[in-house]
Design a protein around this motif. Sequence first.
Motif, short mmCIF file in Angstrom:
data_model
loop_
_atom_site.label_atom_id
_atom_site.label_comp_id
_atom_site.label_asym_id
_atom_site.label_seq_id
_atom_site.Cartn_x
_atom_site.Cartn_y
_atom_site.Cartn_z
N MET A 50 0.84 -1.21 0.00
CA MET A 50 0.00 0.00 0.00
C MET A 50 0.86 1.24 0.00
O MET A 50 0.60 2.22 -0.71
N HIS A 51 1.93 1.22 0.81
CA HIS A 51 2.82 2.38 0.86
C HIS A 51 3.55 2.56 -0.47
O HIS A 51 3.78 3.70 -0.92
N ARG A 52 3.91 1.45 -1.13
CA ARG A 52 4.55 1.56 -2.44
C ARG A 52 3.59 2.22 -3.43
O ARG A 52 3.98 3.10 -4.21
N LEU A 53 2.33 1.80 -3.41
CA LEU A 53 1.34 2.40 -4.31
C LEU A 53 1.09 3.86 -3.98
O LEU A 53 0.84 4.68 -4.88
N LEU A 54 1.16 4.21 -2.70
CA LEU A 54 0.98 5.61 -2.32
C LEU A 54 2.10 6.49 -2.87
O LEU A 54 1.89 7.66 -3.19
N HIS A 55 3.30 5.92 -2.99
CA HIS A 55 4.39 6.70 -3.61
C HIS A 55 4.17 6.82 -5.12
O HIS A 55 4.49 7.88 -5.70
N LEU A 56 3.65 5.79 -5.75
CA LEU A 56 3.26 5.92 -7.16
C LEU A 56 2.20 7.01 -7.29
O LEU A 56 2.28 7.87 -8.19
N ALA A 57 1.22 6.97 -6.41
CA ALA A 57 0.14 7.97 -6.44
C ALA A 57 0.68 9.38 -6.22
O ALA A 57 0.21 10.34 -6.84
N LYS A 58 1.67 9.50 -5.34
CA LYS A 58 2.29 10.81 -5.13
C LYS A 58 2.92 11.31 -6.42
O LYS A 58 2.78 12.50 -6.78
N ALA A 59 3.63 10.43 -7.12
CA ALA A 59 4.27 10.82 -8.37
C ALA A 59 3.26 11.22 -9.44
O ALA A 59 3.57 12.01 -10.33
N ARG A 60 2.04 10.73 -9.33
CA ARG A 60 0.99 11.03 -10.31
C ARG A 60 -0.01 12.06 -9.79
O ARG A 60 -1.03 12.32 -10.43
N GLY A 61 0.27 12.65 -8.62
CA GLY A 61 -0.60 13.69 -8.08
C GLY A 61 -1.92 13.18 -7.54
O GLY A 61 -2.89 13.95 -7.44
N ARG A 62 -1.97 11.91 -7.10
CA ARG A 62 -3.23 11.32 -6.61
C ARG A 62 -3.05 10.67 -5.25
O ARG A 62 -3.81 9.78 -4.86
N GLN A 63 -2.08 11.14 -4.47
CA GLN A 63 -1.75 10.47 -3.20
C GLN A 63 -2.88 10.56 -2.18
O GLN A 63 -3.27 9.55 -1.58
N ASP A 64 -3.41 11.75 -1.97
CA ASP A 64 -4.46 11.89 -0.96
C ASP A 64 -5.70 11.12 -1.35
O ASP A 64 -6.38 10.52 -0.50
#
Length: 245
Positions: free
Chosen positions: A101-115
């Motif tokens: 989940m944390h790995r995906l959250l870093h992907l999401a951060k890179a794509r501007g969709r973390q929150d």
Amino acid sequence: MRVEIWSDIACPWCYIGKARFEKALAGFPHRDDVEVVHRSFELDPGRAKGDTEQVVDMLAQKYGRTPEEARGMEANVAANAQAEGLGYRTEGRDHGSTFDMHRLLHLAKARGRQDELLTLLYRANFAEERSVFDDAVLADLAVEAGLDAEETRRVLADPGAYADDVRGDEREAAELGADAVPFFVLDRRYGISGGQPSEVFAQALEQAWKDREVPGFTQVGGDADACGADGACEVPQADAPEQRV
């Protein structure tokens, strides 16, 4: 001004603390000038992928409680969540590794969709009938958050993808002295530990904004409910002092 929040999807006080902080941020006059960044912190970093169990069973075994006592702990946390308008299931929730989940959250951060992804992960874990410890569920949640399905599958299939980012966040938490989550850092000047009341977050935002040019790091706010690095969470018991569970 930047606010960094160390948290774990398995931590109920992170779920509650996020809602309390967002309530304070919504009333902050300079909210449009605040960048919120979510950072990784695992409560159970040694747990293997796929090693899951029911939360009530985990609590009972880990802390030597009866299943009834463990359900009582969950009921008390649920009352706190519901007071913030959050859903919370006290039965049928899984506990396991949150590393993917944390790995995906870093992907999401890179794509501007973390929150967006973090909000969906919390909701699925604590309020809905979906297990976030299933790759298919994680992939669905990532797509719901706005991530590309194929890219999400590639990241989930590669254990090394964004692993260094997760470990880097965890090392930084240790360097800052964070041994419990949620842990909020405002502009690298003020630290707030635990799911504090919204009023504490509001005061800290105002102070941090006022002192943007002041060097140094200060811990603000008193003790609050949190989940420690050992996986223990502060859970208020009805008609009794707070205790670690």
